[in-house]
Design a protein around this motif. Structure first.
Motif, PDB file in Angstrom:
ATOM      1  N   HIS A 165      17.509  39.293  79.671  1.00 26.33           N
ATOM      2  CA  HIS A 165      18.335  40.168  79.967  1.00 26.33           C
ATOM      3  C   HIS A 165      19.304  38.730  81.083  1.00 26.33           C
ATOM      4  O   HIS A 165      20.317  39.263  81.196  1.00 26.33           O
ATOM      5  N   HIS A 166      18.595  38.138  81.213  1.00 20.84           N
ATOM      6  CA  HIS A 166      19.533  36.594  81.846  1.00 20.84           C
ATOM      7  C   HIS A 166      19.855  35.561  80.911  1.00 20.84           C
ATOM      8  O   HIS A 166      21.185  35.195  80.932  1.00 20.84           O
ATOM      9  N   ALA A 167      20.340  36.501  79.829  1.00 22.67           N
ATOM     10  CA  ALA A 167      20.994  35.779  78.244  1.00 22.67           C
ATOM     11  C   ALA A 167      22.532  35.419  78.555  1.00 22.67           C
ATOM     12  O   ALA A 167      22.719  37.004  77.991  1.00 22.67           O
ATOM     13  N   ILE A 168      23.356  34.544  77.975  1.00 22.59           N
ATOM     14  CA  ILE A 168      24.779  34.454  78.648  1.00 22.59           C
ATOM     15  C   ILE A 168      25.718  33.755  77.876  1.00 22.59           C
ATOM     16  O   ILE A 168      25.033  33.822  76.515  1.00 22.59           O
ATOM     17  N   PRO A 169      25.706  35.087  75.860  1.00 20.63           N
ATOM     18  CA  PRO A 169      26.216  34.582  74.781  1.00 20.63           C
ATOM     19  C   PRO A 169      27.904  34.132  75.247  1.00 20.63           C
ATOM     20  O   PRO A 169      28.452  34.688  75.233  1.00 20.63           O
ATOM     21  N   VAL A 170      27.344  32.335  74.970  1.00 22.92           N
ATOM     22  CA  VAL A 170      28.671  31.484  75.597  1.00 22.92           C
ATOM     23  C   VAL A 170      29.709  32.218  74.231  1.00 22.92           C
ATOM     24  O   VAL A 170      29.799  31.157  73.144  1.00 22.92           O
ATOM     25  N   ASP A 171      30.955  32.247  74.277  1.00 23.44           N
ATOM     26  CA  ASP A 171      31.984  31.734  73.248  1.00 23.44           C
ATOM     27  C   ASP A 171      33.252  31.757  74.022  1.00 23.44           C
ATOM     28  O   ASP A 171      33.436  31.443  75.121  1.00 23.44           O
ATOM     29  N   THR A 172      34.578  31.728  73.539  1.00 28.42           N
ATOM     30  CA  THR A 172      35.624  30.980  73.725  1.00 28.42           C
ATOM     31  C   THR A 172      36.014  32.607  74.421  1.00 28.42           C
ATOM     32  O   THR A 172      36.660  31.856  76.480  1.00 28.42           O
ATOM     33  N   HIS A 173      35.643  33.623  74.926  1.00 22.46           N
ATOM     34  CA  HIS A 173      36.357  34.748  75.362  1.00 22.46           C
ATOM     35  C   HIS A 173      35.296  34.853  77.297  1.00 22.46           C
ATOM     36  O   HIS A 173      35.727  34.965  77.833  1.00 22.46           O
ATOM     37  N   VAL A 174      34.058  34.516  77.173  1.00 19.87           N
ATOM     38  CA  VAL A 174      33.404  34.498  78.091  1.00 19.87           C
ATOM     39  C   VAL A 174      33.689  33.615  78.705  1.00 19.87           C
ATOM     40  O   VAL A 174      33.236  33.452  80.078  1.00 19.87           O
ATOM     41  N   TRP A 175      33.936  31.900  78.458  1.00 23.42           N
ATOM     42  CA  TRP A 175      34.517  31.348  78.385  1.00 23.42           C
ATOM     43  C   TRP A 175      35.587  31.171  79.804  1.00 23.42           C
ATOM     44  O   TRP A 175      36.117  31.269  80.838  1.00 23.42           O
ATOM     45  N   GLN A 176      36.559  32.032  79.052  1.00 24.55           N
ATOM     46  CA  GLN A 176      37.740  32.940  79.593  1.00 24.55           C
ATOM     47  C   GLN A 176      37.265  33.412  80.917  1.00 24.55           C
ATOM     48  O   GLN A 176      38.598  32.744  82.141  1.00 24.55           O
ATOM     49  N   ILE A 177      36.773  34.350  80.830  1.00 32.51           N
ATOM     50  CA  ILE A 177      36.281  34.589  81.710  1.00 32.51           C
ATOM     51  C   ILE A 177      35.381  34.200  83.257  1.00 32.51           C
ATOM     52  O   ILE A 177      35.922  34.692  84.122  1.00 32.51           O
ATOM     53  N   ALA A 178      34.266  33.867  82.179  1.00 32.69           N
ATOM     54  CA  ALA A 178      33.793  32.839  83.461  1.00 32.69           C
ATOM     55  C   ALA A 178      34.954  31.186  84.394  1.00 32.69           C
ATOM     56  O   ALA A 178      35.102  31.600  85.764  1.00 32.69           O
ATOM     57  N   THR A 179      35.955  31.010  83.366  1.00 33.39           N
ATOM     58  CA  THR A 179      37.113  30.310  84.262  1.00 33.39           C
ATOM     59  C   THR A 179      37.819  31.052  85.217  1.00 33.39           C
ATOM     60  O   THR A 179      38.628  30.002  86.122  1.00 33.39           O
ATOM     61  N   ARG A 180      38.246  32.078  85.221  1.00 36.96           N
ATOM     62  CA  ARG A 180      38.825  32.907  85.355  1.00 36.96           C
ATOM     63  C   ARG A 180      38.424  33.568  87.395  1.00 36.96           C
ATOM     64  O   ARG A 180      39.273  33.387  88.202  1.00 36.96           O
ATOM     65  N   LEU A 191      35.611  23.162  76.528  1.00 41.09           N
ATOM     66  CA  LEU A 191      34.568  24.019  76.299  1.00 41.09           C
ATOM     67  C   LEU A 191      33.095  23.068  75.298  1.00 41.09           C
ATOM     68  O   LEU A 191      33.192  23.009  74.495  1.00 41.09           O
ATOM     69  N   THR A 192      32.624  22.670  75.653  1.00 41.46           N
ATOM     70  CA  THR A 192      31.319  22.236  75.437  1.00 41.46           C
ATOM     71  C   THR A 192      29.989  22.538  76.007  1.00 41.46           C
ATOM     72  O   THR A 192      29.350  23.408  76.524  1.00 41.46           O
ATOM     73  N   PRO A 193      28.667  21.512  74.694  1.00 40.00           N
ATOM     74  CA  PRO A 193      27.386  22.767  74.809  1.00 40.00           C
ATOM     75  C   PRO A 193      26.908  22.841  76.069  1.00 40.00           C
ATOM     76  O   PRO A 193      26.261  23.602  76.545  1.00 40.00           O
ATOM     77  N   LYS A 194      27.305  21.097  77.124  1.00 43.11           N
ATOM     78  CA  LYS A 194      26.868  21.069  78.386  1.00 43.11           C
ATOM     79  C   LYS A 194      27.695  21.802  79.230  1.00 43.11           C
ATOM     80  O   LYS A 194      26.821  22.887  80.119  1.00 43.11           O
ATOM     81  N   LEU A 195      29.046  22.276  78.650  1.00 45.29           N
ATOM     82  CA  LEU A 195      29.373  23.680  79.765  1.00 45.29           C
ATOM     83  C   LEU A 195      29.514  24.652  79.429  1.00 45.29           C
ATOM     84  O   LEU A 195      29.429  25.557  80.080  1.00 45.29           O
ATOM     85  N   CYS A 196      28.833  24.973  78.003  1.00 46.96           N
ATOM     86  CA  CYS A 196      28.192  26.546  78.443  1.00 46.96           C
ATOM     87  C   CYS A 196      27.377  26.737  79.029  1.00 46.96           C
ATOM     88  O   CYS A 196      26.814  28.196  79.453  1.00 46.96           O
ATOM     89  N   ILE A 197      26.071  25.438  79.354  1.00 52.54           N
ATOM     90  CA  ILE A 197      25.231  25.693  80.456  1.00 52.54           C
ATOM     91  C   ILE A 197      25.672  25.584  81.487  1.00 52.54           C
ATOM     92  O   ILE A 197      24.870  26.805  81.798  1.00 52.54           O
ATOM     93  N   ARG A 198      26.478  25.341  81.964  1.00 54.76           N
ATOM     94  CA  ARG A 198      27.591  25.182  83.175  1.00 54.76           C
ATOM     95  C   ARG A 198      27.979  26.973  83.247  1.00 54.76           C
ATOM     96  O   ARG A 198      27.576  27.535  84.188  1.00 54.76           O
ATOM     97  N   VAL A 199      28.111  27.606  82.415  1.00 54.04           N
ATOM     98  CA  VAL A 199      28.647  28.903  82.379  1.00 54.04           C
ATOM     99  C   VAL A 199      27.628  30.024  82.361  1.00 54.04           C
ATOM    100  O   VAL A 199      27.492  30.962  83.736  1.00 54.04           O
ATOM    101  N   ALA A 200      26.559  29.638  81.835  1.00 56.40           N
ATOM    102  CA  ALA A 200      25.476  30.435  81.587  1.00 56.40           C
ATOM    103  C   ALA A 200      24.721  30.314  83.716  1.00 56.40           C
ATOM    104  O   ALA A 200      24.534  31.354  83.837  1.00 56.40           O
TER     105      ALA A 200
END
Length: 265
Positions: A165-180, A191-200
């Protein structure tokens, strides 16, 4: 009270998320019916293989084609319904047949994944179901051994069918939501693999162990059709909040409001 498949009160969950995040509160007023389904893992896997670099219209056509290969269940108001085909049934479909149906390069991934699952101990369906007993990182690692499955698709499958339930599929759309709304300080980063982890981590820190559910609602709100429907409501609420909060300190519009004190929404 709305109850989910797992006996969870969605109303209480939505209230907790709303208390932590003003953006979610705004969205939840109009998207209270958005929720996470617990799909059959094999069905979920195949559907997300179809979604790779694709649009909703084409994905729907592909899934309809695959579904038509299953056992016919009946017709309702002119629409035919089929049981989703089994692993064994899909193993009879060649890559050329999938390509002829418009699957493009995804055809080789579906055929390859079917073959890979058939070689799993106990059978592919049993292997996929067993992933529900693992930690998220182990689930993603296992799924990424299948052809065409990367970290994002693996996270989708984990969230929608494997009880992560805590899985976060990170793509450019989720990246935009996170940074906004969550980590605006990274708005200009790439967006890099390392920042994907940061978003999650940002989503989990904000929304807790059901962060994937919250992310799904926020993602839906960004879809063009939903965005057009929600925009008038958001503009009206924004004006009211601007008047109400005028002169207050500590309000951060970029992060979606004040942080939840416990992060345990």
């Amino acid at each position: 009270m709305i109850i989910s498949t797992w006996g969870i009160s969605l109303r209480e969950m939505w209230e907790g998320f709303s208390a932590c995040d003003l953006r979610f509160k705004d969205v939840a007023l109009r998207l209270g019916g958005a929720r996470v389904l617990r799909q059959d893992p094999f069905e979920c896997l195949v559907q997300f293989l179809c979604s790779s670099n694709n649009n909703i219209g084409r994905i729907t056509g592909m899934v309809d084609f695959i579904s038509s290969l299953g056992v016919y269940l009946g017709s309702v108001e002119g629409f035919d319904f089929h049981e989703f085909p089994s692993l064994e049934r899909l193993s009879l479909v060649s890559e050329n047949e999938f390509r002829a149906a418009g699957f493009g390069y995804r055809a080789k991934y579906i055929v390859g994944t079917v073959k890979s699952l058939q070689s799993k101990p106990g059978g592919g369906a049993e292997w996929l179901a067993s992933l529900r007993n693992l930690d998220l990182n182990e689930v993603v690692e296992a799924l990424c051994t299948l052809p065409g499955v990367g970290p994002k698709v693996a996270a989708c499958i984990a969230l929608f069918s494997l009880d992560q339930h805590h899985a976060i599929p990170v793509d450019t759309h989720v990246w935009q939501i996170a940074t906004r709304y969550l980590i605006p300080e990274l708005a200009n980063a790439r967006l890099t693999p390392k920042l994907c982890i940061r978003v999650a981590e940002a989503f989990v820190s904000k929304f807790g162990k059901y962060a994937g559910w919250a992310q799904t609602v926020l993602f839906i709100a960004e879809l063009p059709l939903q965005k057009a429907l929600l925009q008038p409501t958001f503009e009206s609420q924004k004006k009211k909040k601007s008047i109400r909060n005028k002169g207050e300190s500590g309000f951060d519009e970029h992060s979606g409001g004040r942080e939840c004190q416990t992060h345990n929404c």
